[in-house]
Design a protein around this motif. Structure first.
Motif, PDB file in Angstrom:
ATOM      1  N   THR A  48      41.305  30.391  40.102  1.00  0.00           N
ATOM      2  CA  THR A  48      39.944  30.233  40.613  1.00  0.00           C
ATOM      3  C   THR A  48      38.984  31.168  39.883  1.00  0.00           C
ATOM      4  O   THR A  48      39.371  32.241  39.419  1.00  0.00           O
ATOM      5  N   LYS A  49      37.729  30.780  39.799  1.00  0.00           N
ATOM      6  CA  LYS A  49      36.706  31.596  39.156  1.00  0.00           C
ATOM      7  C   LYS A  49      35.937  32.438  40.167  1.00  0.00           C
ATOM      8  O   LYS A  49      35.192  33.340  39.783  1.00  0.00           O
ATOM      9  N   SER A  50      36.115  32.133  41.453  1.00  0.00           N
ATOM     10  CA  SER A  50      35.376  32.845  42.493  1.00  0.00           C
ATOM     11  C   SER A  50      35.859  34.283  42.606  1.00  0.00           C
ATOM     12  O   SER A  50      37.060  34.530  42.781  1.00  0.00           O
ATOM     13  N   PRO A  51      34.948  35.265  42.492  1.00  0.00           N
ATOM     14  CA  PRO A  51      35.369  36.666  42.599  1.00  0.00           C
ATOM     15  C   PRO A  51      35.974  36.998  43.963  1.00  0.00           C
ATOM     16  O   PRO A  51      36.911  37.795  44.050  1.00  0.00           O
ATOM     17  N   PHE A  52      35.442  36.379  45.037  1.00  0.00           N
ATOM     18  CA  PHE A  52      35.978  36.648  46.381  1.00  0.00           C
ATOM     19  C   PHE A  52      37.387  36.102  46.515  1.00  0.00           C
ATOM     20  O   PHE A  52      38.280  36.760  47.073  1.00  0.00           O
ATOM     21  N   ALA A  53      37.598  34.883  45.993  1.00  0.00           N
ATOM     22  CA  ALA A  53      38.933  34.291  46.058  1.00  0.00           C
ATOM     23  C   ALA A  53      39.920  35.095  45.212  1.00  0.00           C
ATOM     24  O   ALA A  53      41.073  35.314  45.609  1.00  0.00           O
ATOM     25  N   ARG A  54      39.461  35.565  44.072  1.00  0.00           N
ATOM     26  CA  ARG A  54      40.335  36.368  43.207  1.00  0.00           C
ATOM     27  C   ARG A  54      40.748  37.668  43.905  1.00  0.00           C
ATOM     28  O   ARG A  54      41.917  38.059  43.880  1.00  0.00           O
ATOM     29  N   GLN A  55      39.774  38.321  44.508  1.00  0.00           N
ATOM     30  CA  GLN A  55      40.075  39.572  45.213  1.00  0.00           C
ATOM     31  C   GLN A  55      41.050  39.324  46.361  1.00  0.00           C
ATOM     32  O   GLN A  55      41.989  40.107  46.579  1.00  0.00           O
ATOM     33  N   PHE A  56      40.846  38.217  47.044  1.00  0.00           N
ATOM     34  CA  PHE A  56      41.721  37.858  48.161  1.00  0.00           C
ATOM     35  C   PHE A  56      43.150  37.591  47.670  1.00  0.00           C
ATOM     36  O   PHE A  56      44.128  38.066  48.261  1.00  0.00           O
ATOM     37  N   LEU A  57      43.268  36.854  46.575  1.00  0.00           N
ATOM     38  CA  LEU A  57      44.589  36.500  46.054  1.00  0.00           C
ATOM     39  C   LEU A  57      45.342  37.730  45.533  1.00  0.00           C
ATOM     40  O   LEU A  57      46.547  37.878  45.750  1.00  0.00           O
ATOM     41  N   VAL A  58      44.622  38.613  44.830  1.00  0.00           N
ATOM     42  CA  VAL A  58      45.273  39.824  44.314  1.00  0.00           C
ATOM     43  C   VAL A  58      45.766  40.691  45.450  1.00  0.00           C
ATOM     44  O   VAL A  58      46.863  41.268  45.387  1.00  0.00           O
ATOM     45  N   SER A  59      44.979  40.779  46.518  1.00  0.00           N
ATOM     46  CA  SER A  59      45.404  41.584  47.675  1.00  0.00           C
ATOM     47  C   SER A  59      46.658  40.990  48.315  1.00  0.00           C
ATOM     48  O   SER A  59      47.559  41.726  48.747  1.00  0.00           O
ATOM     49  N   TRP A  60      46.752  39.655  48.355  1.00  0.00           N
ATOM     50  CA  TRP A  60      47.952  38.999  48.885  1.00  0.00           C
ATOM     51  C   TRP A  60      49.178  39.307  48.008  1.00  0.00           C
ATOM     52  O   TRP A  60      50.266  39.607  48.512  1.00  0.00           O
ATOM     53  N   VAL A  61      48.991  39.217  46.725  1.00  0.00           N
ATOM     54  CA  VAL A  61      50.105  39.517  45.813  1.00  0.00           C
ATOM     55  C   VAL A  61      50.560  40.961  45.997  1.00  0.00           C
ATOM     56  O   VAL A  61      51.771  41.252  46.016  1.00  0.00           O
ATOM     57  N   THR A  62      49.615  41.880  46.151  1.00  0.00           N
ATOM     58  CA  THR A  62      49.945  43.297  46.327  1.00  0.00           C
ATOM     59  C   THR A  62      50.733  43.510  47.609  1.00  0.00           C
ATOM     60  O   THR A  62      51.721  44.264  47.636  1.00  0.00           O
ATOM     61  N   VAL A  63      50.297  42.852  48.680  1.00  0.00           N
ATOM     62  CA  VAL A  63      50.979  42.994  49.967  1.00  0.00           C
ATOM     63  C   VAL A  63      52.402  42.445  49.895  1.00  0.00           C
ATOM     64  O   VAL A  63      53.359  43.081  50.344  1.00  0.00           O
ATOM     65  N   LEU A  64      52.554  41.254  49.310  1.00  0.00           N
ATOM     66  CA  LEU A  64      53.883  40.647  49.222  1.00  0.00           C
ATOM     67  C   LEU A  64      54.827  41.493  48.365  1.00  0.00           C
ATOM     68  O   LEU A  64      56.020  41.616  48.649  1.00  0.00           O
TER      69      LEU A  64
END
Length: 534
Positions: free
Chosen positions: A26-42
């Motif tokens: 995704t190109k959306s900065p909010f979606a990117r931040q959300f996805l990276v945080s999910w990866v970090t948590v997992l």
């Protein structure tokens, strides 16, 4: 939601990862931040082995690393750093083969942070995976070789000198580490069947060369030898030299692809590149593997009837012929770099072999002007270069049949240039023949170029090279042909500086009658002569 997922024992990670892989571009900065945080948590959950799924999301994470938002960029950089740390701690859990192509792609990024991160990962992958990374050598080289020097064309607003220097240093490490993985053991027959008594692990190690896609590596090296970066070209030549040293039998199956590019590289503006190129060509020409490797020679080489010397293979003849053709088509190269190239070759290979072969090739030369030019160059190198000191000494005395054979071989080609022929006779102390040749000079057209060559010969006679010749002038009785030859040169010269230099030298020759005077009379005459000089 994250707490619920991480604490749940029924969370379906297998289904979740494909969704994450799809959304991560995704190109959306909010979606990117959300996805990276999910990866970090997992990744932080001990029971979830995210390294297993890293190949699915690694490419997307590198895309996010290029986000213009500094906060997102730092988040992603931190997450990638944690993944790399986990790989270092548990390398057996990492699927290197599924990630290395992703890294090579991002190693060519125009953004320094992405490029630096990718080459850093490659460095660790090579260190951790070892020889199993060899099948991906061509891709890694494609990414790494352009990184070995600054590229002025890539300057942009994101350019960071510190980052670029780090990229270069890490790329050098990657390059050297990858090169060390290829050893002489890899030159065994690829069709050789493994020994049944040999452990499977050892057998796999022996057959690693099968995994090295040498044709694709050669293709990459050939293309990057034309790169505009000097450091990249030097690295390519080091690679080719290393491959020829370690796996010569394999390399000779592809030498025909490399040879034309290597010959063209002799015209490179950088002396260091030319020197490294000569080292490669010298190794190809003298390799024992080349004597075992048969090639189909072009008709023009077959018609030369020139056999390679005992220590060389057929590529030595091809190299010498290609070098002559290069000089014939690029006279500026011959003038500017001809001496440098031939002198370095005489250090790398046998000087006598080089001069014999070039002389034999010249016998078939139809362009007389070029032949005269190249003979003049070869003669100057022969008479002045410290690299040819031993060859000069052998020619000076002509003590053995082999030395006499060399003189005859050179003489036949040196005849393309009259002045060079006389100087060869001086070098070999064939003074009577030099005298006879000078008698014929009256029939030649005396041009400015011709007189310039005689001028240079006079300067050489005054140089340390011909000290023995000047001392022989003291023995007037037994060296009258030498004296007559020097007087012949004097008569050819106009009254220039060279004329006056040679005249002064000849005036120093003792008179034959004086040599037979009583000692006291000679002393008086000599004393009077010396007194008149002051």
């Amino acid at each position: 939601m994250k707490d619920i997922v991480t604490e749940s024992s029924s969370f379906d990670l297998v289904t979740f990862i494909p969704l994450l892989r799809e959304r991560i571009y995704t190109k959306s900065p909010f979606a990117r931040q959300f996805l990276v945080s999910w990866v970090t948590v997992l990744d932080a959950v001990p029971d979830i082995q995210m390294l297993v799924y890293l190949p699915d999301i690694l490419d997307g994470l590198f895309h996010i690393l290029g986000d213009p938002n500094q906060e997102i960029k730092k988040m992603c950089e931190s997450t990638l750093g944690e993944f790399l740390k986990s790989i270092k701690e548990s390398p057996k859990k990492a699927n290197f083969s599924h990630m290395v192509n992703i890294l090579t792609a991002h190693s060519q990024s125009s953004e320094d942070l992405i490029q630096l991160t990718a080459v850093t990962w490659l460095k660790e992958f090579i260190r951790l995976s070892g020889r199993s990374i060899l099948p991906y050598t061509s891709g890694i080289l494609t990414a790494i070789l352009p990184c070995l020097a600054y590229d002025d064309e890539r300057k942009n607003l994101l350019f960071d000198a510190d980052n670029k220097k780090m990229i270069i240093e890490v790329s050098k490490t990657v390059n050297n580490s990858l090169m060390k993985l290829i050893t002489a053991e890899d030159d065994s027959d690829i069709n050789e069947q493994p020994d049944s008594s040999e452990p499977a692990e050892d057998s796999a190690s022996r057959q690693t060369v099968e995994k090295l896609a040498l044709p694709s590596v050669i293709d990459v090296l050939s293309k990057h030898l034309l790169h505009n970066s000097t450091q990249t070209r030097l690295s390519v030549l080091r690679w080719i030299y290393h491959l020829h040293m370690q796996i010569p039998n394999k390399m000779f199956q592809h030498v025909e692809e490399l040879f034309p590019v290597l010959i063209r590289t002799l015209s490179d503006p950088c002396d260091e590149v030319v020197l490294r190129d000569l080292e490669v060509l010298a190794e190809i020409s003298s390799s024992a593997a080349g004597r075992r490797h048969s090639i189909q020679l072009p008709e023009h080489i077959k018609n030369l009837s020139v056999a390679p010397p005992g220590s060389m293979n057929i590529y030595f003849i091809k190299f010498m012929l290609s070098l002559m053709n290069l000089f014939a088509t690029d006279h500026q190269l011959l003038d500017d770099r001809g001496s440098f190239i031939i002198q370095q070759l005489c250090l790398l290979l046998n000087a006598e072999d080089i001069y014999r072969t070039l002389a034999e090739i010249l016998l078939k030369e139809s362009d007389l002007k070029f032949a005269s030019h190249i003979v003049q160059t070869l003669n100057t190198i022969l008479l002045t270069s410290k690299e040819l000191f031993e060859l000069r000494n052998r020619l000076k005395d002509l003590k053995t049949e082999k030395c006499c054979s060399l003189f005859v071989c050179l003489y036949r080609s040196w005849c393309y240039n009259a002045v060079a022929t006389v100087s060869l006779c001086f070098l070999t102390q064939n003074y009577k023949h030099a005298c006879d040749l000078l008698q014929k000079f009256g029939d030649l057209e005396v041009t400015v170029e011709f007189l310039t060559e005689i001028d240079k010969l006079v300067q050489l006679i005054e140089s340390p090279i011909f000290t023995y010749l000047r001392l022989q002038l003291l023995d007037v009785e037994h060296n009258h042909h030498l004296m007559k030859s020097l007087y012949g040169l004097l008569m050819l010269l106009p009254q220039s500086d060279a004329f006056r230099t040679l005249l002064h030298r000849l005036q120093c020759i003792p008179n034959l009658q004086q040599m037979h005077m009583p000692t006291n009379e000679r002393y008086k005459r000599a004393h009077g002569f010396l007194a008149s000089c002051y």
